[in-house]
Write an enzyme that holds these catalytic residues in place. Structure first.
Site, mmCIF file in Angstrom:
data_model
loop_
_atom_site.group_PDB
_atom_site.id
_atom_site.type_symbol
_atom_site.label_atom_id
_atom_site.label_comp_id
_atom_site.label_asym_id
_atom_site.label_seq_id
_atom_site.Cartn_x
_atom_site.Cartn_y
_atom_site.Cartn_z
ATOM 1 N NE ARG A 1 -10.003 2.926 4.600
ATOM 2 C CZ ARG A 1 -9.773 4.097 3.997
ATOM 3 N NH1 ARG A 1 -9.444 5.160 4.719
ATOM 4 N NH2 ARG A 1 -9.865 4.222 2.691
ATOM 5 C CD GLU B 1 -2.948 -1.331 0.613
ATOM 6 O OE1 GLU B 1 -3.192 -0.397 -0.182
ATOM 7 O OE2 GLU B 1 -3.651 -2.357 0.711
#
Ligand code: ATP
Ligand code: AMO
Length: 432
Positions: free
Chosen positions: A221, A215
Site C-alpha cells: 500500500r 518509504e
C-alpha cells in the site's frame, strides 16, 4: 472512410464497409477459414476470412499475421450470432502497420498468468489487457469526478512546487536532490503551500499532483511516488472538510457506477455506493477496540497495522473516520482542542484497514505555530517562508490529503497499490 472503434459497431453498420485499427489479439487458422480477433481500446471484434469470400492476398497475409501486430482493416459488417460481439467483419483489405516480434515477453490474452514483477517489467503489454485498461479508465473517471465536484464547491485548482526546501510530514521520508549549489528535496506534500494560499486569500484550493516519499518498506500500500488529492479551505474547521471529503467519496462512486459500467464488467465488479454520513470512531475508542482484540497500544502512539485490522474486523470493510488523534501523533500544523490540548482536531479516513486520507484543522496563529514547530524538535528558521504568511492576516483553515491510488485500489479491490499506477516507483523499481 471514418474509423470506428469496435464498441461503436451496431446494426446500422450491417452490410456497410467500415475502417478499423487495432492489435491482433488472437488468430485461429482453421485452414479454409481464418478468424482474427482485433482488439482496440474499447473492446474486440471478430474479423472472419472465409477463403472463398476474401481477396487471395488478404487471406495469405492473414495466414502470416503475428499476434500483437498493429493492423488496419477495411471490411463489411455482418451480423453473426456465433461471433463474440454478435457482429463480424469480412475484410476487403488488411494492412499490417507494424509487425510484432515473436515470442511476446508477456501474454496479453491472459491465458498464461504472470507475476506482477514480470507484468510491470513489460508494462506496455500488460496495459493492453482489457482488465488492466479498465483500472485506468476508472482512474480517469475518478479524477474527472474529483475535479468536477471540487470545482462545483468553489475550489480553485492550483499547482505548487515539487522541488522544495523543507519536510512537512516528519523528516525521515525525504528524497534529497541536488539543486545547483543548494540542497533541495522532492515534495512530500503540498501542505505548506496550500496553507500559504489561504493567507493569499484563495479561500478554497485543490491540487492533484505527485508526492514523493522515501518509504523504506516495500508494502502493498506504499509507493515512492504517488498522486495526492489535496484541499485547503478557509473559514472552516476539521468538521467542515470532513463533510467535503465524505461527499466527494460518494460522488466518485456514483460517477463510476454511472459512467464505467463496461469497465466494471471487464473487472467483474459491482460497486456499492457508500452511505452518508461515514461512521466515526475516536482514537481512544480505536485503542479500546484493538485492546479487546489483543493488540495493546500505548496511548499517544500511532495505530499499528494489526490494530487497524482489528478495527476493520469490528467496523467492517466500510468507509469510516478515526478522529481526535493525540497531538503528538500528528504533524506540527494540527490544531489542538482548546479544552484538551493533548488531542487535536484531526481525522483519518479509512476504508476497512486501509488509510485513504488524513486531515486536520490547522493552527492559524503565528505564536502557537512557532511553539508547535519547536515542540516537534524542528527549527522555525527553516520555515521562515511559511511562517511569514501567518503574521499578516491568516484566516482559520483546514484541509486534507487523499491518496489517489489508495482510493482507486480500495474502490476496485486491488490487492497491490502498484496495480493502480501506470509505472509504479517502489523500493526496488525505477524502471520502466
Ligand atoms: P458456416 O455457417 O460459416 O459454414 P460452420 O458452422 O459450418 O459455419 P465451420 O466452417 O466448420 O463452421 O467452422 C469451424 C468452427 O468455427 C465451428 O466450431 C463453427 O461453430 C465456428 N464458426 C464458424 N463460423 C463462425 C463465425 N462466423 N463466428 C464464430 N465462429 C464461427
Ligand atoms: P498523509 O501523510 O497522511 O497526510 O498523506 C495523505 C494521504 O496520501 C496517501 N499517501 C500515500 N499513498 C501511497 N504511497 C505513499 N507512500 C503514500 N503516502 C501518503 C495516503 C494518505 O492518507 N499533509 C497531509 C494532508 C493534510 O493534512 O492536508 C498529509 O500529507 O492516502
Amino acid at each position: 472512410m471514418q474509423r470506428k472503434w469496435t464498441s461503436e459497431i451496431g446494426d446500422e453498420d450491417v452490410g456497410k464497409d467500415i475502417l478499423l485499427y487495432g492489435w491482433v489479439h488472437e488468430i485461429r487458422d482453421l485452414g479454409g477459414l481464418i478468424f482474427i480477433i482485433l482488439r482496440d481500446r474499447e473492446g474486440f471484434i471478430q474479423v472472419t476470412l472465409p477463403k472463398k469470400k476474401v481477396p487471395a492476398e488478404t487471406f495469405e497475409l492473414a495466414k502470416k499475421l503475428k499476434r500483437e501486430s498493429v493492423i488496419k482493416v477495411v471490411g463489411t459488417v455482418k451480423k453473426e450470432p456465433k461471433a463474440p460481439q454478435g457482429y463480424e467483419v469480412i475484410p476487403k483489405e488488411i494492412e499490417v502497420l507494424n509487425e510484432a516480434e515473436v515470442p511476446l515477453p508477456l501474454e496479453v490474452t491472459e491465458k498464461v498468468p504472470a507475476e506482477l514483477d514480470t507484468r510491470l517489467d513489460h508494462r506496455f503489454l500488460d496495459l493492453r489487457k482489457p482488465k488492466i485498461q479498465a483500472i485506468f479508465r476508472i482512474r480517469h473517471q475518478m479524477l474527472q469526478s474529483v475535479r468536477a465536484f471540487l470545482c462545483e464547491h468553489g475550489f480553485i485548482e492550483v499547482n505548487t512546487p515539487k522541488i522544495v526546501s523543507t519536510a512537512t510530514e516528519g523528516g525521515t521520508e525525504l528524497f534529497p536532490i541536488s539543486y545547483f549549489e543548494k540542497e533541495a528535496f522532492l515534495n512530500q506534500s503540498p501542505q505548506l503551500y496550500k496553507q500559504i494560499l489561504m493567507s493569499a486569500g484563495f479561500e478554497r484550493v485543490f491540487e492533484i499532483g505527485p508526492i514523493f516519499r522515501a518509504e523504506e518498506h516495500n508494502t502493498t500500500r506504499h509507493l515512492n511516488e504517488a498522486i495526492s488529492i489535496d484541499i485547503e479551505m478557509s473559514f472552516t474547521d476539521h468538521e467542515g472538510v470532513m463533510k467535503i471529503l465524505e461527499e466527494l467519496i460518494v460522488r466518485v462512486y456514483e460517477d463510476v457506477v454511472e459512467n464505467c459500467e463496461k469497465f466494471l464488467n471487464w473487472l467483474n465488479l459491482k460497486l456499492d455506493i457508500p452511505s452518508l454520513p461515514f461512521e466515526r470512531v475516536t482514537y481512544d475508542e480505536a485503542l479500546e477496540i484493538a485492546r479487546k482484540k489483543g493488540e495493546e497500544i500505548p496511548w499517544g502512539e500511532d495505530l499499528t497495522t494489526p490494530a487497524l485490522r482489528a478495527l476493520a474486523e469490528e467496523i467492517g470493510d466500510v468507509h469510516y473516520f478515526i478522529v481526535d488523534w493525540p497531538t503528538e501523533c500528528k504533524p506540527f500544523y494540527a490544531m489542538p482542542y482548546e479544552d484538551r490540548p493533548e488531542i487535536c482536531k484531526s481525522f483519518d479516513l479509512m476504508k476497512g484497514p486501509l488509510e485513504l486520507a488524513s486531515g486536520t484543522q490547522r493552527i492559524h496563529k503565528y505564536d502557537m505555530l512557532v511553539e508547535s514547530i519547536k515542540a516537534k524538535g524542528l527549527n522555525p528558521e527553516s520555515f521562515e517562508f511559511y511562517l511569514e504568511a501567518f503574521r499578516y492576516g491568516m484566516p482559520p483553515h483546514a484541509g486534507w490529503g487523499l491518496g489517489a491510488e489508495r482510493l482507486l485500489m480500495s474502490m476496485l479491490n486491488l490487492k497491490n497499490i502498484r496495480e493502480a499506477v501506470l509505472f509504479p516507483r517502489d523500493r526496488h523499481r525505477l524502471l520502466p
